[in-house]
Design an enzyme around this catalytic site. Structure first.
Site: not given
Ligand code: NAD
Length: 498
Positions: A194, A268, A302, A400
């Site tokens: 997906k 991840e 990231c 973040e």
């Protein structure tokens, strides 16, 4: 004293009339595009122009059922292929991406707004991922067959896991798909993938272009929402392992859904990479490293070098150097020049999230030494931003932001630098800048991050593993370790006694 903030950033506006090659409509199941069981679609936008690019199906649980059934039907025959046969196919996929490089770069840039340099790097890295894996998948090793108990011979088989569910993010759409597809197929598994609801186009295009070289059902793509399609993939009893690249929150939901069937999970997740700059560092090199590592893909990365911890004795010199570096950065839409370094945020919602984080920075009384403002549209552009005078424990050091924002805080001792760098829920990546050999060897060993660079940041190679600790998840992409993660060992012990 740091330099006064005088820069007014400008956006090089979008080039009108560019057209891209869109993938066919529908879900890619059993080797071809088929209509979704849903008539509802999701709109795909170009974030540099705010124009609608395409619409894709908002997939359903029934679409997932069909895709999983196709992957189950294909799995035994695919698992029985030899490493060489799978390797040949991975080589052919890499060649197809390379032959269609311009098409992929333009489509990725249109769907994400990313500059040409980033789109080119994404596609080159996707090609290399398939090439490396094509070779690596032929070299798997394990414990030697032998007698480890009296009169018993042990053989270790490395087997595919079966059907692997994959869920990908929007920041590097084709590349993150390549990081999964290559080792998962190379290890002999079939896939239900997906893509992000915001950026499915290059993944669907890849499926279109490789449909003829993969047996039907080996790779299936279902577009749709995470809460529907992603959730069903994660909990599906016939999916043997689920791998997600995405935020911590989505990783937690995937792991929770996967627990009902006790399937393996490969995570991840996000990051907040500290950049530790010691007083003996080459400060110019460190500033250049943060320029490229902190603002690559507009900070939607990231492993971004977004949190600088610098020794207090050199903070002013370093901050001036970084402001000088960053204020010359070129901001623009795709197609406005090879020198563009910063594109838009992926969506209006994400743009508003980043601006809200900058409001929090102002409310917390921190200094915005450069940038900090939205730029005139169309497109979701935000100035590259440097935040200074950040105290220990500030929110900006912990959360973040995933935008073009770098913060600078100071430390007094090596011990404090290491302790503060580790004070984060994330554990994906970090860097250390020093000219001292002892620090270069000892500091990385005490940092709790899956990748630690010394005098560098955000350099990635297919041969070496990528993945995190702590809240950044577990599982490794790239390298032989990804092939191990997407396979399983089986011990067969034969009693050969009389
Ligand atoms: P996201 O978590 O919003 O979405 C990622 C994917 O998860 C999407 O496909 C989404 O549809 C799906 N998803 C959402 N909810 C789900 C659910 N309940 N069940 C199953 N799937 C679900 O992340 P994003 O905004 O697309 O990407 C940015 C995030 O990804 C950042 O946190 C970034 O750090 C992280 N990221 C990590 C790496 C890495 O290698 N560690 C690489 C790229 C991005």
């Amino acid at each position: 004293m740091t330099l006064a903030h005088t820069t007014q950033f400008q956006v090089r506006g979008p080039v009108s009339g560019t057209s891209v090659s869109l993938p066919p409509d529908g879900q890619f199941i059993g080797g071809k595009f088929v209509p979704s069981t849903s008539s509802t679609t999701m709109t795909i936008e170009n974030p540099a122009t705010e124009e609608v690019l395409a619409a894709v199906p908002a997939g359903t649980v029934d679409d997932v059922e069909a895709a999983v059934a196709a992957a189950v039907a294909a799995k035994d025959a695919w698992a029985a292929t030899t490493p060489k046969e799978r390797s040949d196919i991975l080589h052919r996929i890499s060649n197809i991406i390379e032959t269609n490089r311009t098409l992929f770069e333009e489509l990725e840039a249109a769907n994400t707004g990313k500059p040409a340099a980033v789109a080119e790097d994404d596609i080159s890295s996707a090609v290399d991922t398939f090439r490396f894996t094509a070779g690596a998948a032929r070299t798997l090793t394990s414990l030697a067959a032998g007698d480890y108990a009296t009169e018993h011979t042990s053989i270790i088989f490395r087997e595919p896991v079966g059907v692997v569910g994959v869920i990908t993010p929007w920041n590097y759409p084709l590349l993150m798909a390549a990081w999964k597809i290559a080792p998962i197929l190379g290890a002999g598994n079939t896939i239900v993938l997906k893509p992000s609801e915001q950026t499915p186009l290059t993944t669907l295009k890849l499926a279109e272009l490789i449909a003829d070289i993969l047996p039907p059902g080996v790779l299936n793509i279902v577009t749709g929402l995470g809460s529907v399609v992603g959730q069903r993939i994660s909990e599906h009893p016939d999916v043997d392992l689920v791998a997600i690249t995405g935020s911590v929150g989505s990783g937690q939901k995937v792991a929770a859904a996967a627990s009902s069937t006790v399937k393996r999970v490969h995570l991840e997740l996000g990051g907040k990479a500290p950049v530790v700059v010691f007083e003996d560092a080459d400060l110019d090199a460190a500033a250049k490293g943060v320029r490229s590592g902190g603002f690559w893909n507009a900070g939607q990365e990231c492993g971004a070098a977004c949190r600088v911890l610098v020794h207090e004795s050199v903070v002013h010199e370093f901050t001036d150097l970084l402001i000088r570096e960053v204020r010359s950065m070129v901001i623009g839409a795709p197609g406005t020049g090879a020198d563009v370094e910063i594109g838009p945020m992926i969506s209006r919602a994400h743009y508003e999230r980043v601006l809200a984080a900058l409001e929090d920075v102002r409310r917390d009384g921190l200094t915005i030494a450069l940038g900090g403002r939205p730029l005139d549209g169309p497109g979701y552009f935000i100035e590259p931003t440097i935040v200074t005078d950040v105290p220990a424990g500030a929110a900006i050091s912990r959360t973040e932001i995933f935008g073009p924002v770098v913060s600078i805080e100071t430390f007094k001792t090596d011990e404090e630098a290491i302790q503060r760098a580790n004070e984060t829920v994330y554990g994906l990546a970090a860097s250390v800048w020093t000219t001292d050999a002892t620090r270069a060897l000892n500091t990385p060993r005490r940092l709790d991050f899956g990748t630690v660079w010394v005098n560098s940041h955000l350099v990635i190679a297919s041969e070496v593993p990528w993945g995190g600790f702590k809240g950044s998840g577990y599982g490794r992409d790239l390298s032989l370790y990804a092939l191990e993660d997407f396979s399983r060992t089986k011990h067969v012990m034969i009693n050969r006694g009389s």
